[in-house]
Design a protein around this motif. Structure first.
Motif: not given
Length: 482
Positions: A147-150, A156-160, A177-178
């Motif tokens: 959330a801080l980096i976002q 939005a962060p991407l989970y991969m 943001l990966l």
């Protein structure tokens, strides 16, 4: 009329004993509840955080916090803002389930031996790029890191995983943001943890190779949600490090965040002094004005003038010269020490005879000989030395200017004799035998003994009735009015 059956003496005795047991049980339960409340406060869990950038880019340098300080979410936000100001905005966040600094020291290759290391890809990345280590970040802050980096990148962060990343085409001009989730095993077999860490390092290597193949600059962050084991010792301060200084096994105690003051006589070191804070305060117009001398005394690029210092076999004098302290053009902090043989202990001891303040021709003198002393082969160390809170430093005389001054040294250590090299000798600590932990144990044991004594006293006071009804006779009738 309502009949009530009379009770025999044994029954009455059993009822009384049950009542006593219930009272003692309630008291013990209350005590346990209170103890659990006091014991519920525990140290904040903290994890390391490692940040580095791709080759050719720099992570902005950071000011080091105090040694052992656990960084909060607000402080981490400030660090990220500064670090990402010059680093690429394609952020790779490797978020492991558990991680501690001890994982690096236990499973990394000693002195760069990659064959025995669980982090060969991480070490290679650190050697070729600018990096930053935050050894003590609150686990709540690391959990909120996406959330801080976002918030910083406004994306939005991407989970991969690496396979998904290989099919994705990133744009170097657009922030991304990966997030890569990494597991951790902490079973009884310590090799299993090393194997999992090695597998996670392979994932990191695959991701970095994909980013390199796409020629996309990146900023990588490696941290965890919670520590993998309890960390008992305070961590180091922030360092801009390479792989060797971070991941090799550390021996002995952690070094200080900056070297101590070192005075040499005839080419050899004879006085060492270190402190986290050197605070002096003067009473002016009914208010205490404070000034911390530590930033002018220690640290990289800071040099304290030691003119007037000297040392010999029996006397040592350390003089720290400053300028513009509390509006005084000339200001000196002086430590006067001596050593001599004491017949009672049959050994030599050194004492701090005086702590002096000299400011624009005036002088304030504090006596320290009754509280600051140690065997001459040792150094002296104390968590706090002051002239006002449980004072170890007292004014030399009632007419001295010391009455309008306050001195406070935090995490203070000094050695004026038998110095070998640039390290302190074994420290004689000022802590007494009855530490707070010992007092807590003694008071808790005393309270438990009092509860047990009270319960036994109540039980011993039980007596069998000397007169009671005959169980074979007629029952007692108790009249009941409507």
């Amino acid at each position: 009329m309502k009949r009530v059956t009379s009770r025999t003496a044994p029954e009455l005795k059993m009822l009384k004993m049950a009542a006593v047991r219930m009272a003692v049980g309630r008291l013990a339960a209350t005590l346990i509840l209170l103890l659990s409340i006091f014991a519920s406060g525990r140290c904040n869990e903290h994890v390391p955080l490692l940040m580095w950038s791709s080759s050719g880019f720099q992570v902005a340098p950071q000011n080091a916090p105090a040694a052992g300080h656990i960084m909060s979410s607000k402080q981490l936000h400030s660090y990220l803002t500064t670090a990402l100001s010059s680093a690429p905005h394609n952020v790779l966040l490797f978020l492991q389930d558990k991680l501690s600094v001890d994982d690096f020291t236990m499973y990394a290759g000693v002195f760069g031996n990659k064959q025995d290391s669980a982090f060969p890809n991480l070490e290679a990345a650190l050697q070729l790029s600018s990096s930053l280590l935050l050894p003590s970040v609150s686990s709540s802050a690391s959990a909120a890191l996406p959330a801080l980096i976002q918030e910083q990148l406004d994306t939005a962060p991407l989970y991969m995983d690496p396979e998904t990343l290989a099919q994705l085409r990133l744009n170097a001009s657009l922030p991304a943001l990966l997030v890569f989730r990494l597991p951790y095993s902490s079973g009884a077999d310590m090799m299993s943890a090393k194997e999992v860490l090695s597998g996670n390092d392979e994932v990191i290597g695959q991701v970095l190779n994909i980013m390199k193949g796409q020629s996309v600059p990146y900023t990588a962050v490696y941290t965890a949600l919670r520590p993998s084991r309890v960390i008992e010792e305070p961590s180091l301060a922030v360092h801009s490090v390479g792989a060797r200084s971070l991941l090799q096994s550390r021996r002995g105690d952690s070094p200080a965040p900056y070297p101590p003051v070192e005075f040499k006589e005839r080419g050899s070191t004879c006085i060492l002094m270190w402190a986290d804070k050197l605070t002096v305060s003067q009473l002016r117009s009914g208010k205490w004005e404070r000034h911390d001398l530590a930033p002018k005394t220690f640290g990289e690029g800071v040099f304290s003038k030691l003119e007037g210092s000297y040392c010999n076999e029996t006397h040592s004098r350390l003089v720290l010269n400053y300028e513009n302290v509390l509006s005084y053009r000339s200001f000196k902090l002086i430590f006067v020490m001596s050593q001599r043989h004491y017949k009672v202990s049959a050994r030599r001891w050194f004492t701090m005879d005086r702590v002096l303040l000299e400011y624009d021709g005036k002088k304030a003198s504090f006596n320290a000989s009754l509280s600051i002393y140690a065997p001459v082969e040792y150094s002296y160390r104390c968590d706090s030395v002051s002239s006002f809170r449980y004072p170890q430093l007292t004014p030399h005389s009632a007419k001295d200017n010391a009455n309008e001054w306050r001195i406070s040294f935090d995490d203070f250590q000094i050695q004026g004799f038998n110095v070998t090299g640039k390290d302190f000798s074994y420290a004689s600590d000022c802590a007494g035998f009855f530490t707070p932990g010992i007092w807590m144990g003694l008071l808790t044991s005393l309270l438990m003994v009092l509860v047990l004594t009270y319960g036994l006293h109540m039980i011993m006071q039980l007596h069998t009735m000397d007169r009671f009804d005959d169980p074979k006779g007629p029952a007692i009738s108790v009249p009941q009015t409507e």
